[in-house]
Scaffold this motif. Structure first.
Motif, short mmCIF file in Angstrom:
data_model
loop_
_atom_site.label_atom_id
_atom_site.label_comp_id
_atom_site.label_asym_id
_atom_site.label_seq_id
_atom_site.Cartn_x
_atom_site.Cartn_y
_atom_site.Cartn_z
N ALA A 246 0.85 -1.19 0.00
CA ALA A 246 0.00 0.00 0.00
C ALA A 246 0.88 1.24 0.00
N ASP A 247 0.40 2.33 -0.57
CA ASP A 247 1.07 3.63 -0.52
C ASP A 247 0.36 4.48 0.53
N ILE A 248 1.13 5.01 1.47
CA ILE A 248 0.56 5.75 2.60
C ILE A 248 1.28 7.08 2.73
N ARG A 249 0.52 8.14 2.96
CA ARG A 249 1.05 9.49 3.08
C ARG A 249 1.28 9.84 4.55
N VAL A 250 2.47 10.39 4.85
CA VAL A 250 2.81 10.88 6.19
C VAL A 250 2.74 12.40 6.16
N GLU A 251 1.93 12.97 7.06
CA GLU A 251 1.75 14.42 7.12
C GLU A 251 2.64 15.01 8.22
N PRO A 252 3.15 16.24 8.01
CA PRO A 252 4.00 16.85 9.03
C PRO A 252 3.24 17.13 10.32
N GLY A 253 3.85 16.77 11.42
CA GLY A 253 3.28 17.03 12.73
C GLY A 253 2.11 16.15 13.10
N LYS A 254 1.85 15.09 12.31
CA LYS A 254 0.69 14.22 12.57
C LYS A 254 1.12 12.76 12.62
N LEU A 255 0.31 11.97 13.34
CA LEU A 255 0.50 10.52 13.38
C LEU A 255 -0.53 9.86 12.48
N THR A 256 -0.05 9.14 11.47
CA THR A 256 -0.92 8.44 10.54
C THR A 256 -1.02 6.98 10.96
N GLU A 257 -2.23 6.51 11.20
CA GLU A 257 -2.47 5.11 11.56
C GLU A 257 -3.10 4.39 10.38
N ALA A 258 -2.52 3.27 9.99
CA ALA A 258 -3.00 2.53 8.82
C ALA A 258 -3.04 1.04 9.13
N THR A 259 -4.09 0.38 8.63
CA THR A 259 -4.27 -1.06 8.79
C THR A 259 -4.41 -1.70 7.42
N VAL A 260 -3.64 -2.75 7.18
CA VAL A 260 -3.74 -3.49 5.92
C VAL A 260 -4.40 -4.84 6.22
N PHE A 261 -4.92 -5.49 5.17
CA PHE A 261 -5.68 -6.73 5.35
C PHE A 261 -5.05 -7.85 4.53
N HIS A 262 -4.85 -8.98 5.22
CA HIS A 262 -4.23 -10.15 4.60
C HIS A 262 -5.27 -11.23 4.31
N ASN A 263 -5.09 -11.90 3.20
CA ASN A 263 -5.81 -13.13 2.88
C ASN A 263 -4.80 -14.26 2.92
N ALA A 264 -4.69 -14.91 4.06
CA ALA A 264 -3.69 -15.95 4.25
C ALA A 264 -4.06 -16.81 5.45
N ALA A 265 -3.30 -17.87 5.65
CA ALA A 265 -3.49 -18.75 6.80
C ALA A 265 -2.21 -19.54 7.04
N ARG A 266 -2.09 -20.09 8.22
CA ARG A 266 -0.93 -20.88 8.59
C ARG A 266 -1.29 -22.36 8.50
N VAL A 267 -0.51 -23.11 7.72
CA VAL A 267 -0.78 -24.54 7.54
C VAL A 267 0.43 -25.35 8.01
N THR A 268 0.13 -26.54 8.55
CA THR A 268 1.16 -27.48 8.99
C THR A 268 1.04 -28.74 8.15
N LEU A 269 2.15 -29.20 7.60
CA LEU A 269 2.15 -30.36 6.70
C LEU A 269 2.55 -31.63 7.46
N LYS A 270 1.86 -32.76 7.12
CA LYS A 270 2.14 -34.05 7.76
C LYS A 270 2.04 -35.16 6.71
N LEU A 271 2.99 -36.07 6.75
CA LEU A 271 2.92 -37.30 5.97
C LEU A 271 2.50 -38.41 6.92
N VAL A 272 1.34 -39.02 6.64
CA VAL A 272 0.79 -40.01 7.56
C VAL A 272 0.36 -41.26 6.78
N ASN A 273 0.31 -42.37 7.50
CA ASN A 273 -0.14 -43.61 6.88
C ASN A 273 -1.66 -43.67 6.78
N GLN A 274 -2.34 -42.94 7.68
CA GLN A 274 -3.80 -42.91 7.69
C GLN A 274 -4.25 -41.57 8.26
#
Length: 347
Positions: A246-274
Motif C-alpha cells: 500500500a502507498d501511505i502518506r505521512v503528514e508533518p506534525g501528525k501521526l498516521t495510523e494505517a491497517t492493511v488486510f491479509h488473505n492468508a493462513a498458517r498450515v502445517t504439513l504431515k505425511l501419515v499412513n492414515q
C-alpha cells in the motif's frame, strides 16, 4: 651680617629640617591617604578610579586590603585589546531547537544532533565536532560555518549555521510526522499467529528500478518517525508469499495510523499412513503453485508455513518415494494438511 651670624643661621635651618624629617618618620600616612583622596562617609562603597590595585589573593577572595578601609572592586576578566570586551575564550554558545512542523511544539526527547565542519578531512569525510541527544541542544563552538544534522527516528534534516561571537540560536523544522501500522485478516479478524512485520520503502524507483528501503522489520503498533512524504508499505505475514502492499502518506506534525488486510493462513504439513495418524519423520517437502512453480520447501515431520489464500500442490519425499496432494488455503483457516502414503506418485 658677619660670618659668625651666617653660620648660626645655617645651623638653625638644618636643625629645623631634621625635626621635620623626624616627624614624618614617627607619623606615617596610611596607603589610601597617599593613593586616593579622602572618601566621604556617605560614599564608602563607590569605586575609586585612582585606588591602588589589590593583590591577586584579595581578588580571588574578595577581601579588603589589610590595614585599608577602601573596599576592593570585585574581580572582572581582562579586557581584550581588540574588542574591548571581556575575553570569554574562543567558543560561542549555540542553542538549537527542533520542531516537527512550523506550528508544532518543540521536541523534548528523541532528537539526535550532530555537528560537522563543512570541509572534508583527509579521509574525504566531514569532521564530526559535537553531538547531543534528547530535546534541545546546547553547544559551545568556535565561530565559523557548520553543518548540523538533526535526526528524529527515521526523519532527518541537514541545515547550515553560522556561529559568530555571542549567542547563536536556531530552530530546525523537520517537516516530519509519524506512522503506526497494523494488519488484520480480511473481515477484520485479528492476526494472532505467525510473524507479522512491515517494511517501508521510498515511493519512487531509483535508476535501477528499485525502491530504497527506509525502515524494515517494523512490528505492528510501533510508531515510526518519518519525513513528510508518501511511502510504499509492504506487510509481510510469514516468510513465504503472504504480502500486502500500500502507498501511505505521512503528514508533518501528525501521526498516521494505517491497517492493511491479509488473505492468508498458517498450515502445517504431515505425511501419515492414515488420516489422523502419526507424522512420519525425515520427510522433505515442496509446495507448488497449480502451474508447478515452487512456492516454498522444507524438511521435517511438521513443517509449518503461512501461505496466501489460494490453491496449491504439495509433494512429500520420504525414502526415495514421492507422495502428493492438492489443497486450498482459506483466509484465517489455520490447520493441518495431511498427505497420505497411499497417494504415492509413480516415478
Amino acid at each position: 651680617m658677619t660670618g659668625a651670624g651666617i653660620r648660626q643661621m645655617q645651623v638653625i635651618r638644618v636643625f629645623a629640617i631634621a625635626l621635620c624629617l623626624i616627624g614624618v618618620t614617627l607619623s606615617p600616612l596610611r596607603a589610601e591617604e597617599v593613593l586616593a583622596p579622602p572618601v566621604k562617609p556617605d560614599n564608602l562603597n563607590a569605586p575609586q578610579a585612582d585606588a591602588a590595585p589589590p593583590v591577586l589573593g584579595d581578588l580571588l577572595g574578595g577581601n579588603a586590603v589589610p590595614g585599608s578601609s577602601t573596599p576592593v572592586v570585585p574581580y572582572a576578566p581582562a579586557i581584550t585589546p581588540d574588542a574591548g570586551m571581556p575575553d570569554q575564550g574562543t567558543e560561542s554558545p549555540v542553542y538549537m531547537v527542533a520542531r516537527l512542523s512550523d506550528d508544532g511544539p518543540a521536541l523534548t526527547q528523541g532528537v539526535t544532533w550532530r555537528v560537522y565542519r563543512p570541509a572534508l578531512n583527509q579521509n574525504g569525510r566531514l569532521e564530526l565536532v559535537a553531538t547531543a541527544r534528547g530535546g534541545d541542544a546546547d553547544f559551545r563552538l568556535p565561530p565559523g560555518e557548520y553543518f548540523v544534522h538533526t535526526a528524529y527516528g527515521y526523519a532527518g534534516r541537514t541545515s547550515r549555521i553560522s556561529v559568530r561571537n555571542g549567542l547563536t540560536s536556531q530552530t530546525v523544522v523537520l517537516n516530519a510526522g509519524g506512522i503506526k501500522l497494523d494488519a488484520q485478516f480480511s473481515g477484520n479478524q485479528p492476526i494472532r499467529t505467525g510473524r507479522l512485520v512491515f517494511d517501508i520503502y521510498e515511493r519512487e524507483y531509483n535508476s535501477r528500478g528499485e525502491r530504497k528501503v527506509v525502515a524494515s522489520n517494523i512490528k505492528p503498533g510501533d510508531i515510526v518517525r518519518l519525513n513528510a512524504d508518501t511511502y510504499h508499505i509492504v506487510s509481510r505475514y510469514g516468510a513465504v508469499n503472504a504480502t500486502v502492499r500500500a502507498d501511505i502518506r505521512v503528514e508533518p506534525g501528525k501521526l498516521t495510523e494505517a491497517t492493511v488486510f491479509h488473505n492468508a493462513a498458517r498450515v502445517t504439513l504431515k505425511l501419515v499412513n492414515q488420516p489422523g495418524g502419526e507424522a512420519i519423520a525425515n520427510t522433505n517437502w515442496s509446495v507448488l503453485t497449480p502451474g508447478g512453480d515452487t512456492v516454498v520447501e522444507g524438511t521435517g515431520a511438521f513443517p509449518a508455513f503461512v501461505l496466501a489464500s489460494g490453491e496449491y500442490q504439495v509433494i512429500a519425499r520420504n525414502e526415495d518415494k514421492l507422495y502428493s496432494r492438492e489443497f486450498e488455503v482459506k483466509t484465517a483457516a489455520h490447520g493441518e494438511v495431511e498427505v497420505l502414503t497411499s497417494s504415492l506418485l509413480k516415478q
